[in-house]
Scaffold this motif. Structure first.
Motif, short mmCIF file in Angstrom:
data_model
loop_
_atom_site.label_atom_id
_atom_site.label_comp_id
_atom_site.label_asym_id
_atom_site.label_seq_id
_atom_site.Cartn_x
_atom_site.Cartn_y
_atom_site.Cartn_z
N VAL A 498 -16.93 104.85 -73.64
CA VAL A 498 -17.97 104.06 -74.31
C VAL A 498 -18.69 103.17 -73.32
N ALA A 499 -17.95 102.57 -72.38
CA ALA A 499 -18.59 101.72 -71.37
C ALA A 499 -19.57 102.54 -70.53
N ARG A 500 -19.19 103.77 -70.14
CA ARG A 500 -20.10 104.62 -69.38
C ARG A 500 -21.35 104.94 -70.17
N GLU A 501 -21.17 105.27 -71.46
CA GLU A 501 -22.32 105.64 -72.27
C GLU A 501 -23.31 104.48 -72.41
N LEU A 502 -22.79 103.25 -72.44
CA LEU A 502 -23.65 102.08 -72.66
C LEU A 502 -24.07 101.39 -71.37
N GLY A 503 -23.50 101.83 -70.24
CA GLY A 503 -23.85 101.20 -68.98
C GLY A 503 -23.19 99.86 -68.76
N ILE A 504 -21.97 99.69 -69.28
CA ILE A 504 -21.23 98.44 -69.13
C ILE A 504 -20.13 98.66 -68.08
N PRO A 505 -20.02 97.86 -67.03
CA PRO A 505 -18.94 98.04 -66.05
C PRO A 505 -17.58 97.97 -66.73
N ALA A 506 -16.66 98.81 -66.26
CA ALA A 506 -15.32 98.82 -66.84
C ALA A 506 -14.29 99.20 -65.79
N VAL A 507 -13.14 98.53 -65.86
CA VAL A 507 -11.97 98.89 -65.06
C VAL A 507 -10.83 99.09 -66.05
N VAL A 508 -10.23 100.28 -66.04
CA VAL A 508 -9.24 100.62 -67.05
C VAL A 508 -7.91 100.97 -66.38
N GLY A 509 -6.83 100.88 -67.17
CA GLY A 509 -5.51 101.23 -66.66
C GLY A 509 -5.00 100.27 -65.60
N CYS A 510 -5.29 98.98 -65.76
CA CYS A 510 -4.87 97.98 -64.75
C CYS A 510 -3.38 97.67 -64.82
N GLY A 511 -2.75 97.95 -65.95
CA GLY A 511 -1.32 97.70 -66.08
C GLY A 511 -0.99 96.33 -66.63
N ASN A 512 -1.46 95.27 -65.96
CA ASN A 512 -1.06 93.92 -66.38
C ASN A 512 -2.22 92.93 -66.40
N ALA A 513 -3.43 93.41 -66.66
CA ALA A 513 -4.59 92.51 -66.66
C ALA A 513 -4.43 91.41 -67.70
N THR A 514 -3.89 91.74 -68.87
CA THR A 514 -3.77 90.73 -69.93
C THR A 514 -2.73 89.67 -69.60
N MET A 515 -1.87 89.93 -68.61
CA MET A 515 -0.90 88.92 -68.19
C MET A 515 -1.45 88.06 -67.06
N ARG A 516 -2.30 88.63 -66.23
CA ARG A 516 -2.78 87.91 -65.06
C ARG A 516 -4.09 87.17 -65.31
N ILE A 517 -4.74 87.46 -66.41
CA ILE A 517 -6.02 86.83 -66.73
C ILE A 517 -5.86 86.00 -68.00
N ARG A 518 -6.51 84.86 -68.04
CA ARG A 518 -6.53 84.02 -69.23
C ARG A 518 -7.96 83.88 -69.74
N THR A 519 -8.07 83.66 -71.03
CA THR A 519 -9.37 83.34 -71.59
C THR A 519 -9.93 82.11 -70.87
N GLY A 520 -11.17 82.21 -70.42
CA GLY A 520 -11.79 81.12 -69.67
C GLY A 520 -11.84 81.35 -68.18
N ASP A 521 -11.02 82.25 -67.65
CA ASP A 521 -11.11 82.58 -66.22
C ASP A 521 -12.47 83.20 -65.91
N ARG A 522 -12.97 82.90 -64.75
CA ARG A 522 -14.21 83.52 -64.32
C ARG A 522 -13.87 84.72 -63.43
N LEU A 523 -14.45 85.88 -63.76
CA LEU A 523 -14.08 87.13 -63.12
C LEU A 523 -15.29 87.79 -62.47
N ARG A 524 -15.00 88.56 -61.45
CA ARG A 524 -15.97 89.51 -60.91
C ARG A 524 -15.38 90.91 -61.10
N VAL A 525 -16.05 91.73 -61.87
CA VAL A 525 -15.56 93.07 -62.19
C VAL A 525 -16.36 94.08 -61.36
N HIS A 526 -15.64 94.83 -60.51
CA HIS A 526 -16.25 95.89 -59.70
C HIS A 526 -15.88 97.22 -60.35
N GLY A 527 -16.76 97.74 -61.19
CA GLY A 527 -16.45 98.99 -61.89
C GLY A 527 -16.29 100.16 -60.95
#
Length: 548
Positions: A498-527
């Motif tokens: 879906v991200a590809r179809e809409l042109g939204i950067p995405a990184v998938v299969g990170c394993g533990n992103a939800t543990m290492r990131i908190r709401t409010g963190d500022r991120l740079r996503v390199h798709g």
């Protein structure tokens, strides 16, 4: 899952994977009500026939997501000839069903939605338990089995189950991730993918091009919990579409403009490919057409599988009405439900204990994505050091690089994730979080970490959506996101597609992103690189998005 759902999911898996176990080792299973694949069995089957552990791990990762470094998959010592004797009859029968399904797939897709709607209507109005049981056995269950076979045939195509992965890998080697991303968008090859259907349908209703009734008829079966038959479908809620439309209008999303941009990017990428690889143009054009047909069929049949599970729900609901046992039947398996319809109430004696187990397990947090060794869900949930990315029975849980606040560990499944509280002034940015390049592009934004689609309603326009995994029930939320990051997934997962179809950067299969990131963190996503960088300490309670 309820026991009823699990009993039907097992049949679905048997029809779509073909091999339920090998030498007593299952290929999938149920851990505390949650569905899990047994990667050890899949990997060991390959090594039994000459492939290396690393080769099989790469194959498994490309389909299901990466296995964290330093987490070896236990290899089962399967005996080659015993494995052949056991599997040859299963594989032969499986391939025969696939060949038949391949031939019938186009005509099936032309009529599936109407056939299923008619069967559901007949189930809802069955006058007696005997009539419902007869309809179930002679028409509705055979239709479900046919649908499962069609899903398996469509997912594999005539080129084998790995064709989708191989085509994209080859393109990435020739022209890089960005152009491979643009060349393998379904929207550039005719009709939109079914994963985009609910979103495009909302846009069409909002513009007055489609009636609300038609949208509900076409997409009212798609939701985050599509396989769980005890839960209502969106079409059963008379307020569902109104809420969806209100959220869509508030987001001010121009879906068609996004898709127009993607078509232009596809054409530009194809022009570059023709200039760079003129000798491969004919072959690649044929491969891309085949790729598009395969991915469209895969998505369309997946939608019909979920429609079939809605029909199964209708049967169990009607069985509960006709027998007077109501929702208790969702705590029985499919054979027990048939027995109750036939007048045998003895299976109902198991309902109290199963309800107690179901409610206990349902109250627990989401289990770890990857489990290695024996696992007790209740003991794990009581451990304040527990991790949600990985559980390894052989080692004590080690904290992730970016631990969550302690109050997160006391939440129950489905509860909103608390925002980060006190910033950590001495915290240094951790190593990048890595995964698969799901969709290319680089973007900065504020993270919104969510554990369920209900929590995701808090996602603000321009935030980075960080979650465990997504399915089609999440699709209407995607246009709000500056980028998408998931723990689970591979280049052909829902989030990546879906991200590809809409042109939204995405990184998938990170394993533990939800543990290492908190709401409010500022991120740079390199798709394109498959990397997520934390670029600022977390802000208290989140922050408005900027720079997305």
């Amino acid at each position: 899952m309820t026991p009823a759902t699990w009993s039907f999911v097992q049949v679905f898996m048997l029809r779509t994977m073909g091999i339920p176990s090998c030498q007593g080792h299952p290929t999938w299973g149920n851990i505390g009500g949650r569905f899990y694949l047994n990667l050890s069995t899949s990997l060991s089957l390959g090594t039994a026939f000459g492939r290396t552990v690393d080769q099989m791990a790469d194959t498994v990762s490309a389909v299901f997501g990466r296995i964290p470094p330093g987490t070896p998959v236990p290899v089962i010592p399967l005996r080659r000839w015993a494995t052949l004797r056991e599997l040859v009859p299963l594989v032969t029968a499986f391939r025969l069903r696939l060949r038949i399904a391949h031939r019938r797939l186009p005509s099936y897709l032309d009529t599936a939605a109407d056939r299923c709607a008619a069967l559901r209507a007949r189930a809802r109005t069955a006058p007696t338990p005997d009539a419902l049981l007869r309809l179930w056995r002679t028409e509705l269950w055979p239709y479900c089995l046919e649908t499962f076979d069609m899903m398996s045939a469509a997912a594999r195509g005539r080129g084998g189950g790995n064709r989708l992965v191989k085509v994209r890998q080859r393109l990435a080697e020739q022209v890089g991730e960005a152009d491979a991303n643009a060349l393998t968008t379904g929207i550039a090859h005719g009709a939109p993918l079914a994963s985009l259907g609910p979103l495009l349908g909302l846009a069409s209703v909002a513009n007055g091009d489609t009636s609300p009734e038609d949208h509900i008829r076409q997409w009212g079966h798609r939701c985050p919990d599509e396989f769980e038959i005890s839960l209502p479908r969106p079409a059963e809620d008379p307020t569902w579409l109104d809420h969806q439309l209100a959220a869509f209008r508030d987001s001010r999303t121009d879906v068609h403009a996004m898709l127009t941009q993607r078509r232009a990017e596809h054409e530009q990428a194809w022009a570059r490919y023709q200039r760079k690889h003129p000798r491969h143009v004919t072959w690649t054009r044929r491969e891309l057409r085949s790729w598009a047909r395969l991915v469209h069929d895969r998505e369309a049949t997946r939608s019909e599988v979920n429609r079939a599970f809605w029909a199964i729900r209708e049967v169990v609901l009607r069985a509960g009405e006709l027998t007077g046992h109501g929702h208790d039947l969702f705590l029985l398996d499919r054979h027990e439900i048939e027995r109750v319809l036939a007048g045998d109430d003895r299976p109902l004696a198991a309902v109290p204990a199963r309800r107690d187990a179901y409610e206990r397990y349902r109250a627990l947090p989401n289990y770890p994505t990857l489990i290695r060794g024996p696992f007790d869900p209740e003991r794990w949930a009581a451990d304040p050091r527990r991790r949600t990315d990985l559980y390894d029975a052989a080692t004590a849980p080690a904290p992730p690089e970016h631990p969550e606040p302690a109050n997160h560990h006391s939440r129950t499944a489905g509860a909103p994730r608390p925002a980060a509280t006190t910033p950590e002034p001495e915290r240094k940015p951790p190593n990048p979080i890595t995964g698969f390049p799901g969709a290319v592009g680089t973007v900065e934004g504020v993270a919104r970490v969510v554990t369920s689609v209900d929590d995701a309603q808090d996602l603000r326009a321009g935030e980075v959506l960080v979650t465990t995994a997504t399915n089609v029930g999440w699709t209407p939320l995607f246009p709000r996101a500056a980028a998408v990051v998931t723990d689970v997934g591979a280049p052909l997962s829902h989030a990546a597609i879906v991200a590809r179809e809409l042109g939204i950067p995405a990184v998938v299969g990170c394993g533990n992103a939800t543990m290492r990131i908190r709401t409010g963190d500022r991120l740079r996503v390199h798709g394109e690189r498959g990397e997520v960088h934390l670029i600022d300490p977390p802000t208290e309670g989140g922050a408005p998005p900027t720079g997305a």
